[in-house]
Design an enzyme around this catalytic site. Structure first.
Site, PDB file in Angstrom:
ATOM      1  N   LYS A  93      -1.461  -1.561  -5.453  1.00  0.00           N
ATOM      2  CA  LYS A  93      -2.300  -1.782  -6.636  1.00  0.00           C
ATOM      3  C   LYS A  93      -2.583  -0.478  -7.386  1.00  0.00           C
ATOM      4  CE  LYS A  93      -6.765  -2.094  -4.167  1.00  0.00           C
ATOM      5  NZ  LYS A  93      -7.913  -2.964  -3.873  1.00  0.00           N
ATOM      6  N   LEU A 132     -17.542  13.098  -0.864  1.00  0.00           N
ATOM      7  CA  LEU A 132     -17.537  13.764   0.438  1.00  0.00           C
ATOM      8  C   LEU A 132     -17.527  15.283   0.328  1.00  0.00           C
ATOM      9  CD1 LEU A 132     -16.955  13.207   3.599  1.00  0.00           C
ATOM     10  CD2 LEU A 132     -14.714  14.082   3.020  1.00  0.00           C
ATOM     11  N   GLY A 154       0.832  -1.200   0.000  1.00  0.00           N
ATOM     12  CA  GLY A 154       0.000   0.000   0.000  1.00  0.00           C
ATOM     13  C   GLY A 154       0.865   1.247   0.000  1.00  0.00           C
ATOM     14  N   PHE A 170     -12.886  21.292  14.037  1.00  0.00           N
ATOM     15  CA  PHE A 170     -13.508  20.083  13.496  1.00  0.00           C
ATOM     16  C   PHE A 170     -14.413  19.509  14.578  1.00  0.00           C
ATOM     17  CE2 PHE A 170     -11.965  17.276   9.795  1.00  0.00           C
ATOM     18  CZ  PHE A 170     -12.066  18.303   8.896  1.00  0.00           C
ATOM     19  N   SER A 183      -7.495  10.654  11.406  1.00  0.00           N
ATOM     20  CA  SER A 183      -7.040   9.494  10.637  1.00  0.00           C
ATOM     21  C   SER A 183      -5.711   9.774   9.950  1.00  0.00           C
ATOM     22  CB  SER A 183      -8.095   9.114   9.609  1.00  0.00           C
ATOM     23  OG  SER A 183      -7.567   8.148   8.764  1.00  0.00           O
ATOM     24  N   HIS A 203     -17.990   5.992   5.557  1.00  0.00           N
ATOM     25  CA  HIS A 203     -16.819   6.842   5.366  1.00  0.00           C
ATOM     26  C   HIS A 203     -15.530   6.240   5.903  1.00  0.00           C
ATOM     27  CE1 HIS A 203     -14.643  10.548   4.854  1.00  0.00           C
ATOM     28  NE2 HIS A 203     -14.404  10.685   6.145  1.00  0.00           N
ATOM     29  N   GLU A 207     -15.947  18.033   6.429  1.00  0.00           N
ATOM     30  CA  GLU A 207     -16.408  18.627   7.682  1.00  0.00           C
ATOM     31  C   GLU A 207     -15.870  20.055   7.824  1.00  0.00           C
ATOM     32  OE1 GLU A 207     -16.554  15.802  10.825  1.00  0.00           O
ATOM     33  OE2 GLU A 207     -15.591  17.204  12.199  1.00  0.00           O
ATOM     34  N   HIS A 267      -6.108   6.432  -1.951  1.00  0.00           N
ATOM     35  CA  HIS A 267      -7.300   7.097  -1.457  1.00  0.00           C
ATOM     36  C   HIS A 267      -7.009   8.260  -0.523  1.00  0.00           C
ATOM     37  CE1 HIS A 267     -11.440   7.565  -1.149  1.00  0.00           C
ATOM     38  NE2 HIS A 267     -11.366   7.563   0.162  1.00  0.00           N
ATOM     39  N   ARG A 318     -14.452   7.794  15.255  1.00  0.00           N
ATOM     40  CA  ARG A 318     -13.219   8.546  15.005  1.00  0.00           C
ATOM     41  C   ARG A 318     -13.532  10.020  14.862  1.00  0.00           C
ATOM     42  NH1 ARG A 318     -10.674  10.617  10.024  1.00  0.00           N
ATOM     43  NH2 ARG A 318     -12.617  10.041   9.002  1.00  0.00           N
ATOM     44  N   ARG A 346     -19.570  13.010  14.287  1.00  0.00           N
ATOM     45  CA  ARG A 346     -20.204  12.588  13.031  1.00  0.00           C
ATOM     46  C   ARG A 346     -21.377  11.649  13.247  1.00  0.00           C
ATOM     47  NH1 ARG A 346     -14.636  11.957   9.481  1.00  0.00           N
ATOM     48  NH2 ARG A 346     -14.340  14.203   9.384  1.00  0.00           N
ATOM     49  N   HIS A 355     -20.376   9.345   7.433  1.00  0.00           N
ATOM     50  CA  HIS A 355     -20.117  10.787   7.399  1.00  0.00           C
ATOM     51  C   HIS A 355     -21.410  11.504   7.045  1.00  0.00           C
ATOM     52  CE1 HIS A 355     -18.373  14.654   6.549  1.00  0.00           C
ATOM     53  NE2 HIS A 355     -17.185  14.218   6.926  1.00  0.00           N
ATOM     54  N   ASP A 406      -8.737  -5.372   1.356  1.00  0.00           N
ATOM     55  CA  ASP A 406      -7.842  -6.490   1.010  1.00  0.00           C
ATOM     56  C   ASP A 406      -6.936  -6.880   2.181  1.00  0.00           C
ATOM     57  OD1 ASP A 406      -8.916  -6.193  -1.505  1.00  0.00           O
ATOM     58  OD2 ASP A 406      -7.155  -5.230  -2.369  1.00  0.00           O
ATOM     59  N   GLN A 422     -17.897   4.353  10.463  1.00  0.00           N
ATOM     60  CA  GLN A 422     -18.312   5.760  10.535  1.00  0.00           C
ATOM     61  C   GLN A 422     -19.103   6.158   9.292  1.00  0.00           C
ATOM     62  OE1 GLN A 422     -15.401   9.298  10.451  1.00  0.00           O
ATOM     63  NE2 GLN A 422     -16.215   9.186  12.529  1.00  0.00           N
TER      64      GLN A 422
END
Ligand code: FAD
Length: 610
Positions: A34, A245, A10, A113, A386, A346, A248, A41, A381, A281, A235, A214, A233
């Protein structure tokens, strides 16, 4: 066969941070991914990264609010390690040249936030993840770290001792998406999974199509339990037609939610005391759906998010890409009209059980980022935590996997003798239908060298993929995936009822049995995305099952997990983490208590605004 000290699977924020740390600690590192790194993301992350940077803020407050936001299902030691280390990570990013937004005095800009009483979220416009990925990818390139991009990892190579605690991970097998070549990657020290979240388990999601769980599924089948998977979560502000999205950050800058009657419902209907739109959230998502379910939604589906009053200059300065997203994906110009929004899947709070150094129960196997669960998000979260988590724990995992110096966690998470068998009878036999043997190494763990084990695993994987491509007919993988996504979206969403969860379990098991006949239409070897999606679908199914099983068993309402018949948080009974172990395809559920004792345990926040 390829050989390195550390293989990172990754190349999102977690994978890149891990690889840099491992390389700095002296390891020969390769990333296998991949997607091309900057297409990972993480690039979609908009709002920012939390860190107590400002002199008026404190690490203790960050830890306190993270615990509170988790609905007290986070482990205090992990949260403290996180809050203490993230300011250093943000400064590190800045030194690598990340283009953070700035205040006039030169400080990194930070915005409010949800769930936090201080503006703690550092950002780069509304493209924080994009800048973070580019900054770290530049470091990866400069350091000469090898990247195998567009290589899809199909399995781990793990020895086959009965007890997972005796197993050792020696590498991975991957398929080169461009050519169809299947190759083994031998990791002399360790493999770090940094494969991101499980958003593809749900139909309406902010996650990319690549987020197919995966790494979670591979680790799970190899013998590492998945932890707290029922906590997904949702969102509150996603565009209804696509799931894209709306950060926030819009509410952080002052955006307002309205129902069809023009009420500012978060305040007027008393959903969150004085936190209003900036409640956490889970609270905002439930409020929105309650509005819709009680007939105050717009077109029976969504509510409005309005930011026009912020003025064009401020919107363009701080949230420009939101204007483009709303225009491109919903045909709405948010400078002129409110945006339609509704909750969407989310983030996966749970994941591969790790300790604070990213170690799993299997020697030589690590995990970091959204695929991992270091027990710091608990039941919910906080936005901005994150990106922060993947930096802190990615760095630690990389350093540890490289054999670098790293302190042992004082209270090791996930290594407790307090495990408790679940008192849970699934409504249908989970059984082993459609289950392949766990992907342990072929060829006898004792006899073969680690490199031979990897080579043997690659050989058997080649044969498996050949069989899949040669199959003439069967069930299309897209249909199987849709079966899972539909039922999860319908029954395992923001509101969860017992009969719905039971139906979801039946549907997931049905998908698993259909998967025995999975069919790949495209028989070619080059850029066969049909094949890759078929392989991913297996992971979606196995991980969906862990989510439903955990959700059915947890009879309380905590954080993102709402149960129709269990409307209270039950600390006496449920202050514990859920684990699901693969158990040869017959998932086994068990628990361990949350660790509430930490150094900041008695911390009393000075002043709170919520
Ligand atoms: P990813 O970035 O998803 O990377 C996963 C990597 O694994 C990819 O490189 C992929 O190629 C690779 N991979 C996966 N499977 C395989 C396989 N089988 N073989 C090989 N490679 C594989 N969090 C915040 O803190 N702040 C925010 O503002 C924020 N905004 C967000 C906005 C959106 C739209 C979304 C969806 C999330 C947001 N989040 C935010 C959450 C955060 O972005 C993610 O949790 C985080 O970026 C995940 O990073 P990761 O490195 O763990 O995974």
């Amino acid at each position: 066969m390829h050989e390195y000290d550390v293989i990172v699977v990754g190349a999102g924020g977690a994978g890149l941070r891990t690889a840099i740390a491992a390389q700095e600690a002296g390891a020969d590192v390769a990333i296998v991914t991949k997607l091309h790194p900057v297409r990972s993301h993480t690039g979609a992350a908009e709002g920012g990264v939390n860190a107590a940077l400002h002199p008026d803020d404190s690490v203790e407050d960050h830890a306190y609010e993270t615990m509170k936001g988790s609905d007290y299902l986070a482990d205090a030691p992990a949260v403290e390690t996180f809050a203490e280390n993230i300011p250093r990570e943000v400064v590190q990013l800045e030194r690598w040249g990340m283009a953070f937004s700035r205040e006039e005095d030169g400080r990194i800009s930070q915005r409010p936030f949800g769930g936090m009483a201080f503006p703690r979220t550092a950002y780069a416009g509304a493209e924080t993840g994009h800048h973070l990925l580019h900054t770290m990818y530049e470091q990866v390139v400069k350091r000469g770290i090898t990247v195998y991009d567009e290589w899809y990892v199909t399995r781990l190579v793990v020895t086959d001792e009965d007890d997972p605690a005796d197993r050792r991970c020696h590498g991975v097998v991957a398929i080169d998406i461009g050519t169809g070549e299947v190759a083994g990657f031998h990791a002399r020290n360790g493999v770090v999974l940094a494969t991101g979240g499980a958003g593809q388990v749900f139909e309406h999601t902010t996650n990319a199509i690549s987020n197919s769980a995966d790494g979670m599924a591979m680790a799970y089948r190899a013998g590492v339990p998945l932890e707290d998977m029922e906590f997904i979560q949702f969102h509150p502000t996603t565009l209804p037609s696509t799931g894209v999205l709306i950060t926030e950050g819009v509410r952080g800058e002052g955006g307002i939610l309205y129902n069809a009657e023009g009420e500012r419902f978060m305040f007027e209907r008393g959903y969150a005391n004085n936190a209003g739109e900036l409640a956490s959230r889970d609270v905002v998502s439930r409020a929105e759906l309650t509005e819709v379910n009680e007939g105050r939604g717009i077109e029976d589906e969504y509510v409005h998010l309005d930011m026009r009053h912020l003025g064009e200059e401020r919107i363009i300065d701080r949230l420009e890409n939101i204007v483009h997203l709303a225009e491109d994906f919903e045909g709405v110009d948010p400078l002129e009209e409110p945006m339609p929004v509704k909750p969407g899947c989310h983030y996966t709070m749970g994941g591969i059980e790790t300790d604070e150094n990213g170690r799993t129960r299997i020697d030589g196997l690590y995990a970091a980022g959204e695929c991992a669960c270091v027990s710091m998000h608990g039941a919910n979260r906080l936005g901005g935590n994150s990106l922060a988590e993947l930096l802190v724990f990615g760095e630690r995992a990389g350093r540890d996997a490289a054999g670098g110096e790293i302190e042992e966690p004082e209270v090791p998470t996930g290594r407790t003798d307090d495990a408790e068998e679940a008192d849970f009878e699934p409504p249908v036999a989970l059984g082993t239908a459609g289950v392949e043997p766990a992907p342990v190494a072929d060829g006898g763990a004792m006899a073969a060298s680690p490199a031979d084990l990897v080579e043997n695993a690659a050989e058997s994987e080649r044969a498996r993929i050949d069989r899949l491509l040669e199959r003439d007919d069967g069930v299309n993988h897209a249909r199987i995936r849709a079966t899972v996504q539909d039922t999860m979206g319908q029954h395992v969403n923001v509101f969860r009822e017992e009969s719905g969860l039971e139906q979801a379990l039946r549907d997931v098991l049905e998908a698993r049995s259909l998967y025995q006949e999975v069919h790949v239409e495209d028989p070619s070897r080059t850029f066969n995305t049909d094949l890759i999606q078929a392989l991913e679908t297996r992971n979606v199914i196995d991980v969906a099952e862990t989510i439903v099983v955990g959700a059915l068993a947890r009879e309380e309402f905590r954080g993102a997990h709402w149960r129709e018949k269990h409307q209270t948080r039950k600390d006496d009974e449920w202050l514990k983490h859920t684990f699901v172990s693969w158990n040869d395809g017959d998932p086994k559920l068990w628990y361990r208590p949350v660790v509430l004792e930490g150094e900041m345990q008695n911390y009393e926040p000075k002043e709170r605004s919520y």
